[in-house]
Design a protein around this motif. Structure first.
Motif, PDB file in Angstrom:
ATOM      1  N   MET A  60      51.316   5.958  48.634  1.00 21.05           N
ATOM      2  CA  MET A  60      52.450   5.147  48.174  1.00 21.05           C
ATOM      3  C   MET A  60      52.668   5.417  46.691  1.00 21.05           C
ATOM      4  N   THR A  63      54.530  14.410  59.472  1.00 20.82           N
ATOM      5  CA  THR A  63      53.467  13.432  59.670  1.00 20.82           C
ATOM      6  C   THR A  63      54.069  12.028  59.565  1.00 20.82           C
ATOM      7  N   ASP A  68      53.093   9.607  57.691  1.00 17.38           N
ATOM      8  CA  ASP A  68      53.198   9.246  56.280  1.00 17.38           C
ATOM      9  C   ASP A  68      54.440   9.880  55.654  1.00 17.38           C
ATOM     10  N   THR A  85      57.551   8.049  56.762  1.00 18.79           N
ATOM     11  CA  THR A  85      57.650   6.742  56.104  1.00 18.79           C
ATOM     12  C   THR A  85      58.146   6.889  54.669  1.00 18.79           C
ATOM     13  N   GLN A  86      57.615   7.873  53.967  1.00 18.55           N
ATOM     14  CA  GLN A  86      58.018   8.093  52.572  1.00 18.55           C
ATOM     15  C   GLN A  86      59.500   8.462  52.480  1.00 18.55           C
ATOM     16  N   VAL A 130      52.461  14.156  49.330  1.00 24.64           N
ATOM     17  CA  VAL A 130      52.125  13.934  50.741  1.00 24.64           C
ATOM     18  C   VAL A 130      52.001  15.291  51.432  1.00 24.64           C
TER      19      VAL A 130
END
Length: 411
Positions: free
Chosen positions: A1, A26, A28, A31-32, A108
């Protein structure tokens, strides 16, 4: 984050988006991207971002910083990069650019094409060489010649040069597994021999696994004299003998990314051994005889020493357009030793220099350079070598010419 905020309120996250298919993101990474206010990336990669998200097509670090600074209405930026951010990615330069611009940045990781292709082929990659000639110059022949497995990123342009090198260095027996448009619905993975490979087999960006059934096993850079091609069309070219070569190379102390001049290169024996020290060593074999230049090229092909560049011409004039040397060997100077040393030091005052002198006239040139201050406190070693030969029932020792080895290095 990414929870750090710069003075202007902006922050960035660099996201490895895999090969471009959104299914390869992925959790993550997805989400980012969803949490970002706006996205930046190459056109192909922006396809993984939500349609309603503001998007800017750009991949150059300087221009990306300009976009971020020019849009203060967006505080959180997702910068989408291909593959994994740690494998021949723009993330390295972009991270530095963000740091200089005082933009906080997080990273990421993503799925690299090498990892994807290895999984598809059912092979491991931890024991492979990883290289890229996509938009960059890199000596790959050394890596391929010394590894059973080499993963390579390339495009159609660099692939054309690669196909030419395969034929030049006689490595047509390699097995090539070529992945094009990996992760997409129309991906292709083909297996052919290197001898069959053509640029048309490659896409705009391809990932290749190259298998070498007979990699070079030797870890020594030293070669015997009879390993070198000495003559073509009956013309024998002078060569620094093995024992003198071994001591001279030891005195040079080449470094990992050395830029090495071999002046009066002859057959190229010193150049070849310098190249065998590592794939990042840049070697310039400077030789005035055209037949000798042909021999250097022949030995370069034989030993697959692709980083040797042959410079036809007389020193010091032939050195003018070359990058500054870190190391230089002078095996022949044809009476121009003083001018050669002066130009070497003009290019790099810290250059490590090794000179071989057989004639007393060359030794006198060296001593003149010492007296004039051009050479400063050099180490001078005289080397006498004798080798056995059979004479009837006896073994006799035959002496070679004594050689002076002069070394000057900065401590």
């Amino acid at each position: 984050m990414c929870d750090k905020i710069c003075e202007s309120g902006c922050s960035a996250v660099l996201i490895g988006a895999g090969m471009g298919n959104e299914n390869m993101l992925t959790l993550d990474a997805r989400t980012q991207i969803e949490q970002a206010d706006a996205c930046i990336g190459a056109v192909r990669l922006l396809e993984v971002c939500p349609k309603e998200k503001p998007k800017f097509a750009e991949y150059r670090s300087v221009e990306i910083i300009k976009i971020i600074k020019g849009h203060p209405e967006y505080s959180r930026w997702a910068i989408v990069l291909s593959g994994d951010v740690g494998f021949y990615s723009g993330a390295k330069a972009l991270t530095q650019a963000c740091k200089e611009a005082e933009i906080p940045v997080d990273i990421v990781p993503g799925i690299a094409s090498v990892v994807y292709l290895a999984a598809k082929l059912g092979v491991s990659w931890e024991d492979a060489a990883l290289r890229s000639i996509h938009g960059r110059n890199q000596n790959i022949i050394y890596a391929i010649d010394h590894h059973t497995k080499t993963f390579l990123l390339l495009d159609r342009k660099s692939g054309t040069e690669f196909c030419e090198q395969i034929r030049e260095y006689g490595i047509e027996d390699l097995i090539c597994h070529i992945g094009v448009r990996l992760s997409y619905g129309d991906e292709t993975i083909r297996t052919i021999s290197a001898g069959e490979l053509t640029p048309e087999d490659l896409g705009e960006l391809s990932t290749m696994l190259i298998e070498n059934p007979h990699p070079a096993e030797s870890v020594s850079a030293h070669l015997p004299d009879d390993a070198f091609i000495r003559s073509q069309e009956g013309h024998v070219v002078p060569m620094t003998k093995a024992e003198v070569r071994a001591v001279s190379m030891a005195k040079l102390g080449l470094t990992r990314e050395a830029v090495f001049y071999d002046i009066g290169a002859g057959t190229g024996s010193v150049s070849i051994e310098a190249a065998l020290h590592g794939e990042q060593v840049q070697v310039y074999a400077i030789e005035q005889r055209e037949d000798a230049c042909d021999l250097i090229r022949a030995n370069r092909r034989k030993f697959r020493a692709a980083q040797v560049q042959v410079i036809h011409g007389s020193a010091p004039e032939a050195m003018e357009g070359l990058p500054a040397p870190t190391h230089a060997f002078i095996g022949g100077s044809t009476g121009h030793l003083h001018d050669i040393i002066r130009m070497l030091k003009e290019k790099n005052p810290e250059v490590t220099l090794v000179i071989n002198a057989i004639s007393l006239e060359t030794v006198e040139e060296v001593m003149c350079a010492v007296r004039s201050g051009l050479l400063t406190d050099p180490e001078i070693v005289q080397m006498n070598v004798a080798a056995s030969r059979v004479l009837g029932r006896y073994h006799m020792m035959t002496g070679q010419n004594p050689v002076y080895i002069i070394t000057e290095r900065k401590q």
